[in-house]
Enzyme design. Structure first.
Site: not given
Ligand code: ACO
Length: 322
Positions: A113, A249, A279
């Protein structure tokens, strides 16, 4: 020593739009969950047969038109991408051929990224030393082809698109400074496990898709974007209140908001396109930049801060007087 200036920007988004509601039909997710956790509403997805170079070329043509330059004036091409048309030759060489030019250096940068910031850093240094006068710098990605559409934790996050800038030698900055870093210890937190050098069977199976520890990446991204912003400002003796626009980003609205808060910048001074584009990795900053320039938000003379964070981990920034 010369400086470099952005004289043209362009972008391209595939025609097909996939909304969160569309994803609800194919996986166990909801529009509400995606919007609350990421800020994403929709993403563009490339058509079958559409390639990284097709999107990159469309963005490049727009940027060249704005800069009022002909292909023959380009003497450096750098493409940031993790989804090249082919493993080799580089997408940059394919762009060079498709622009009908030859001889100038053309190569791809793979910094996930942060690819566009890395490419901008290199192009800027080439211009500063006089090695190049007019650089075409592109970020282009077809992340939909690296997405496991059965994995809701990653599939909702990514989109396809391309952004390009023309960078030209100038007596004044322009690009004020660029800063790039990596730390390879975090390889397994965000990666596509399979690649050349594993096994033949491994390719094109489940290991060929993005895997991510979302929580860990989130925490690291917020902390790192805060420190790269501080480094950039301190390096230039600039106060955070001097920044007119943050062009970050576009991974997640919560990461972007946290970065803006650290700069004491209201969201009115942050370019946000993650809602519309999701993204798009190395394409996200030039896509956001082009959007805000063309709709009149970013004006000539303003001070812009670009910042990126991605797999590797890699991260970087650019302070730009537009
Ligand atoms: N729809 C519904 N529920 C979902 C989904 C979805 N698409 N994905 C995960 N869940 C559920 C999980 O299973 C979990 O359920 P549980 O509580 O029953 O176990 C719950 O939602 C919470 O999951 P988390 O992973 O803890 O959710 P979080 O609030 O951390 O959000 C996310 C996840 C959006 C991926 C976040 O961690 C994030 O944005 N991380 C940054 C990563 C990123 O942006 N990466 C991109 C590439 S790197 C970059 O560009 C910086």
């Amino acid at each position: 020593m010369s400086y470099s200036r952005i004289t043209g920007t362009g972008s391209y988004l595939p025609e097909r739009v996939v909304t969160n509601k569309d994803l609800e039909k194919t996986m166990d997710t909801s529009d509400e969950w995606i919007r609350e956790r990421t800020g994403i509403r929709r993403r563009h997805i490339a058509a079958d047969g559409e390639r990284c170079s097709d999107m990159a070329l469309a963005a490049a043509h727009q940027a060249m038109e704005m800069a009022e330059i002909e292909p023959e004036e380009i003497d450096l091409i750098i493409v940031g991408t993790v989804t090249p048309d082919k493993i080799f030759p580089s997408t940059a060489c394919i762009i060079q051929r498709r622009l009908g030019i030859r001889g100038c250096p053309a190569f791809d940068i793979q910094a996930a990224c942060s690819g566009f910031i890395y490419a901008l850093d290199l192009a800027n240094r080439q211009i500063q030393t006089g090695a190049a006068k007019t650089a075409l710098v592109i970020g282009s990605e077809i992340l939909s082809r690296l997405t496991n559409w059965d994995d809701r934790a990653t599939a909702v996050l990514f989109g396809d698109g391309a952004g390009a800038v023309i960078l030209q030698a100038s007596d004044e900055p322009g690009i004020v400074s660029t800063h790039i870093h990596s730390d390879g210890r975090y390889e397994d937190l965000l990666h596509v496990p399979e690649g050349i050098g594993t096994s033949l069977e491994g390719l094109l199976v489940e290991g060929a898709f993005i895997r991510m520890d979302g929580n860990a990446v989130f925490r690291r991204a917020v902390a790192t974007l805060g420190s790269i912003a501080q480094e950039t400002l301190a390096n230039n003796g600039i106060d955070k209140h001097d920044v007119d626009w943050l062009v970050p980003h576009q991974a997640n609205l919560r990461i972007i908001s946290a970065a803006a808060k650290k700069l004491d910048l209201s969201m009115d001074h942050v370019v946000v396109t993650v809602d519309e584009h999701a993204n798009t990795s190395s394409a996200s900053i030039p896509l956001a930049l082009n959007t805000a320039i063309r709709d009149g938000r970013i004006e000539r003379g303003q001070l812009l801060l670009f910042e990126a964070f991605g797999a590797g981990f890699t991260w970087g920034s650019a302070l730009v007087r537009y």
